[in-house]
Design an enzyme around this catalytic site. Structure first.
Site, PDB file in Angstrom:
ATOM      1  N   VAL A  11       0.824  -1.210   0.000  1.00  0.00           N
ATOM      2  CA  VAL A  11       0.000   0.000   0.000  1.00  0.00           C
ATOM      3  C   VAL A  11       0.860   1.262   0.000  1.00  0.00           C
ATOM      4  O   VAL A  11       0.648   2.173  -0.799  1.00  0.00           O
ATOM      5  CB  VAL A  11      -0.972  -0.030   1.208  1.00  0.00           C
ATOM      6  N   LYS A  35      15.117  -2.909   2.512  1.00  0.00           N
ATOM      7  CA  LYS A  35      14.086  -2.500   1.554  1.00  0.00           C
ATOM      8  C   LYS A  35      14.367  -1.085   1.041  1.00  0.00           C
ATOM      9  O   LYS A  35      14.312  -0.822  -0.166  1.00  0.00           O
ATOM     10  CB  LYS A  35      12.723  -2.549   2.263  1.00  0.00           C
ATOM     11  N   ARG A 154      -6.315  -3.342  -5.276  1.00  0.00           N
ATOM     12  CA  ARG A 154      -6.112  -4.791  -5.303  1.00  0.00           C
ATOM     13  C   ARG A 154      -4.713  -5.065  -5.796  1.00  0.00           C
ATOM     14  O   ARG A 154      -4.270  -4.445  -6.777  1.00  0.00           O
ATOM     15  CB  ARG A 154      -7.074  -5.458  -6.310  1.00  0.00           C
ATOM     16  N   ASN A 211     -14.632  -5.416   2.312  1.00  0.00           N
ATOM     17  CA  ASN A 211     -13.871  -6.666   2.181  1.00  0.00           C
ATOM     18  C   ASN A 211     -14.694  -7.875   2.621  1.00  0.00           C
ATOM     19  O   ASN A 211     -14.639  -8.933   1.988  1.00  0.00           O
ATOM     20  CB  ASN A 211     -12.572  -6.590   2.997  1.00  0.00           C
ATOM     21  N   LEU A 253     -17.522 -13.407  -8.242  1.00  0.00           N
ATOM     22  CA  LEU A 253     -18.556 -14.434  -8.269  1.00  0.00           C
ATOM     23  C   LEU A 253     -18.075 -15.621  -9.105  1.00  0.00           C
ATOM     24  O   LEU A 253     -18.833 -16.220  -9.846  1.00  0.00           O
ATOM     25  CB  LEU A 253     -19.843 -13.823  -8.851  1.00  0.00           C
ATOM     26  N   GLY A 260      -7.840 -15.985  -0.228  1.00  0.00           N
ATOM     27  CA  GLY A 260      -6.632 -15.848   0.602  1.00  0.00           C
ATOM     28  C   GLY A 260      -6.107 -14.435   0.493  1.00  0.00           C
ATOM     29  O   GLY A 260      -6.875 -13.488   0.314  1.00  0.00           O
ATOM     30  N   CYS A 263      -5.531  -9.644   2.878  1.00  0.00           N
ATOM     31  CA  CYS A 263      -6.641  -8.821   3.377  1.00  0.00           C
ATOM     32  C   CYS A 263      -7.878  -9.601   3.809  1.00  0.00           C
ATOM     33  O   CYS A 263      -8.260  -9.536   4.983  1.00  0.00           O
ATOM     34  CB  CYS A 263      -7.025  -7.789   2.324  1.00  0.00           C
ATOM     35  N   LYS A 324      -3.429 -15.144  -5.747  1.00  0.00           N
ATOM     36  CA  LYS A 324      -4.110 -14.819  -7.003  1.00  0.00           C
ATOM     37  C   LYS A 324      -3.053 -14.413  -8.022  1.00  0.00           C
ATOM     38  O   LYS A 324      -1.867 -14.305  -7.678  1.00  0.00           O
ATOM     39  CB  LYS A 324      -5.150 -13.723  -6.808  1.00  0.00           C
TER      40      LYS A 324
HETATM   41  N1  LIG Z   1      -1.943  -5.392   0.343  1.00  0.00           N
HETATM   42  C1  LIG Z   1      -3.116  -4.933  -0.089  1.00  0.00           C
HETATM   43  O1  LIG Z   1      -3.581  -5.280  -1.180  1.00  0.00           O
HETATM   44  C2  LIG Z   1      -3.905  -3.952   0.745  1.00  0.00           C
HETATM   45  C3  LIG Z   1      -4.978  -3.261   0.165  1.00  0.00           C
HETATM   46  C4  LIG Z   1      -5.702  -2.363   0.932  1.00  0.00           C
HETATM   47  C5  LIG Z   1      -5.361  -2.160   2.267  1.00  0.00           C
HETATM   48  N2  LIG Z   1      -4.337  -2.866   2.808  1.00  0.00           N
HETATM   49  C6  LIG Z   1      -3.996  -2.608   4.211  1.00  0.00           C
HETATM   50  O2  LIG Z   1      -2.870  -1.727   4.257  1.00  0.00           O
HETATM   51  C7  LIG Z   1      -2.023  -2.068   5.347  1.00  0.00           C
HETATM   52  C8  LIG Z   1      -0.626  -2.369   4.846  1.00  0.00           C
HETATM   53  O3  LIG Z   1      -0.687  -3.516   4.022  1.00  0.00           O
HETATM   54  P1  LIG Z   1       0.542  -3.950   3.091  1.00  0.00           P
HETATM   55  O4  LIG Z   1       0.083  -5.137   2.337  1.00  0.00           O
HETATM   56  O5  LIG Z   1       1.051  -2.773   2.361  1.00  0.00           O
HETATM   57  O6  LIG Z   1       1.593  -4.375   4.226  1.00  0.00           O
HETATM   58  P2  LIG Z   1       3.139  -4.747   4.049  1.00  0.00           P
HETATM   59  O7  LIG Z   1       3.418  -5.746   5.087  1.00  0.00           O
HETATM   60  O8  LIG Z   1       3.419  -5.053   2.613  1.00  0.00           O
HETATM   61  O9  LIG Z   1       3.897  -3.383   4.392  1.00  0.00           O
HETATM   62  C9  LIG Z   1       3.929  -2.790   5.657  1.00  0.00           C
HETATM   63  C10 LIG Z   1       5.284  -2.115   5.808  1.00  0.00           C
HETATM   64  O10 LIG Z   1       5.277  -1.339   7.014  1.00  0.00           O
HETATM   65  C11 LIG Z   1       6.593  -1.339   7.532  1.00  0.00           C
HETATM   66  N3  LIG Z   1       6.563  -0.893   8.929  1.00  0.00           N
HETATM   67  C12 LIG Z   1       6.013  -1.489   9.995  1.00  0.00           C
HETATM   68  N4  LIG Z   1       6.225  -0.749  11.117  1.00  0.00           N
HETATM   69  C13 LIG Z   1       6.913   0.346  10.725  1.00  0.00           C
HETATM   70  C14 LIG Z   1       7.429   1.482  11.409  1.00  0.00           C
HETATM   71  N5  LIG Z   1       7.274   1.636  12.736  1.00  0.00           N
HETATM   72  N6  LIG Z   1       8.086   2.415  10.700  1.00  0.00           N
HETATM   73  C15 LIG Z   1       8.258   2.277   9.379  1.00  0.00           C
HETATM   74  N7  LIG Z   1       7.803   1.223   8.665  1.00  0.00           N
HETATM   75  C16 LIG Z   1       7.134   0.272   9.334  1.00  0.00           C
HETATM   76  C17 LIG Z   1       7.029  -2.784   7.333  1.00  0.00           C
HETATM   77  O11 LIG Z   1       8.431  -2.916   7.396  1.00  0.00           O
HETATM   78  C18 LIG Z   1       6.455  -3.082   5.943  1.00  0.00           C
HETATM   79  O12 LIG Z   1       7.404  -2.806   4.933  1.00  0.00           O
HETATM   80  C19 LIG Z   1      -2.702  -3.214   6.073  1.00  0.00           C
HETATM   81  O13 LIG Z   1      -3.518  -2.715   7.097  1.00  0.00           O
HETATM   82  C20 LIG Z   1      -3.570  -3.827   4.995  1.00  0.00           C
HETATM   83  O14 LIG Z   1      -4.689  -4.501   5.511  1.00  0.00           O
HETATM   84  C21 LIG Z   1      -3.587  -3.734   2.081  1.00  0.00           C
END
Ligand SMILES: NC(=O)c1ccc[n+]([C@@H]2O[C@H](COP(=O)([O-])OP(=O)(O)OC[C@H]3O[C@@H](n4cnc5c(N)ncnc54)[C@H](O)[C@@H]3O)[C@@H](O)[C@H]2O)c1
Length: 432
Positions: A11, A35, A154, A211, A253, A260, A263, A324
């Protein structure tokens, strides 16, 4: 505008790259030094179509920067997006908000002028209230506002979803923040995105409700697929017939494996748990969770039946292992539930995934990665099409598979069963 994305994952990185492409100055911060160093060298940590070009372009023109220095990045920014993970807690179904609250504490130590602090992470309703409380313990309420702006992108379609969202939801009663954020999103609004201003709590709940609803749609058709298998009906016809009704819609659908990803599983669990906290029984969502948890065992049972119970030494090929297509994300992928019992029964697993070898299988002796589709399927007794990558849509199985008695179990119904019959291939789909 000057933006800071805290958390440079799916995100944070996608939103940061897209916001910078729209002309904003963005700093993406992460605590993961490797990273950030990789990103500075142009190495993109995730597979997401189009993301590398977008990141490189904006990094070169200096609108997108990367840092591990949270304090400095917050000081240089006006709008702070919290994009850290909210996984399921280890011993409960609730969302683990420790990353969110740690970040809130770090933010409060770095505010000296007005900042808008936004949760883009998916967080349970009332989390914004708690963030506000944490920050206000050290900072005057006049110097910040906490807003909920859930993200609906997504994986696999993230850039398109970010630039052309159906809606932008801004949860705040703070007029100044609402105005600034409407300006920030104006390039997307002018392309057709609906802008919705709600209370912060409503915005938080909109994300979970969306979701959970999509997860329910998938589970609904997966259960109907089970019925279709008993009555000689093809579930794809049901999906089309239902989906053409505009009140229902055809997306999400399609019958397949258990849902999986990072999210749906965690968000459905967290929503049910949040409701429990308020003594509300979300029984529909609870049964969706249960049904989805059973789905992998059900499909496994079919695998055992297809092999007539003789799994020992059988060569089983998985085409696609991510949850996916068009993503490298393995979080809660259904094959992580299906593969271990197969190995336990003595099967030898070969897999191919367009995003490469997966660390998740390192611990298993009998799970091997093949570098291409042909070598993955060559010696198979059973080929399981697990993920709907385009790469798997026109394979010449007759030519490539040496074992002439091979079986295909297509968990995504990519191929036509009639055509497979004509080719004299033993082919099975889901819900047919
Ligand atoms: N992945 C998706 O498709 C998606 C879509 C919509 C919403 N979300 C939501 O967004 C949020 C993030 O999801 P994601 O998939 O991007 O997660 P992710 O695990 O890919 O990324 C999170 C990042 O945050 C970093 N982080 C954690 N603590 C930190 C800190 N104190 N300082 C700096 N960096 C820090 C981690 O190192 C990691 O790189 C979640 O709540 C998720 O539910 C995800």
């Amino acid at each position: 505008m000057k933006l800071c994305m805290i958390g440079t994952g799916y995100v944070g990185l996608v939103s940061g790259a897209c916001f910078s492409d729209l002309g904003n100055d963005v700093i993406c911060v992460d605590r993961d030094l490797t990273k950030i160093e990789d990103l500075k060298k142009g190495i993109i940590p995730i597979y997401e179509p189009g993301l590398d070009e977008l990141v490189l372009k904006n990094y070169r023109n200096k609108r997108l920067r990367f840092s591990i220095n949270l304090k400095d990045s917050i000081a240089k920014s006006d709008i702070i997006f919290i994009c850290v993970g909210t996984p399921t807690k280890k011993k409960s179904n609730a969302a683990d908000l420790s990353q969110i609250f740690n970040v809130a504490k770090e933010i409060r130590a770095s505010i000296s002028k007005f900042k808008i602090i936004i949760t883009k992470s998916t967080v349970p309703v009332t989390t914004g209230d708690q963030i506000e409380k944490i920050i206000s313990q050290k900072v005057s309420n006049k110097l910040f506002s906490v807003v909920s702006n859930p993200e609906f992108l997504r994986e696999g379609e993230a850039i398109r979803d970010f630039i052309y969202p159906d809606r932008v939801v801004i949860g705040t009663n703070h007029n100044k923040s609402n105005k600034i954020l409407k300006d920030l999103y104006s390039p997307l609004i002018s392309k057709g995105a609906k802008y919705i201003n709600t209370s912060r709590r409503a915005a938080e709940l909109i994300k979970y409700a969306s979701n959970a609803f999509l997860a329910t749609k998938i589970t609904f058709i997966n259960e109907l697929a089970n019925l279709c298998e008993k009555i000689d009906v093809n579930v794809d016809n049901i999906s089309i017939g239902m989906g053409l009704d505009k009140r229902i819609g055809g997306r999400f659908l399609r019958a397949g494996p258990a849902y999986g990803g990072s999210c749906f599983p965690k968000d459905t669990r967290a929503l049910a748990k949040t409701a429990d906290k308020f003594h509300i029984d979300l029984s529909v969502i609870k049964s969706v969770i249960k049904s989805n948890e059973n789905r992998s065992s059900l499909l496994l049972k079919r695998v055992f039946n297809l092999l007539k119970g003789k799994v020992k030494n059988k060569k089983i090929c998985f085409l696609g292992v991510t949850f996916k297509a068009n993503t490298d994300d393995m979080r809660d992928s259904s094959c992580l539930t299906m593969i271990p019992p197969l190995i336990k029964k003595g099967a030898v697993i070969n897999y191919f995934d367009p995003t490469g070898k997966k660390n998740e299988f390192k611990k298993f002796k009998n799970v091997n990665f093949s570098k291409n589709i042909n070598s993955a399927i060559k010696d198979s007794d059973l080929i399981i099409i697990h993920t709907e990558w385009n790469d798997f849509k026109s394979i010449n199985f007759k030519r490539e598979v040496q074992n002439k008695k091979f079986i295909i179990f297509d968990m995504r119904n990519i191929y036509s069963s009639t055509k497979m019959k004509e080719l004299k291939i033993k082919y099975f789909g889901v819900g047919c």
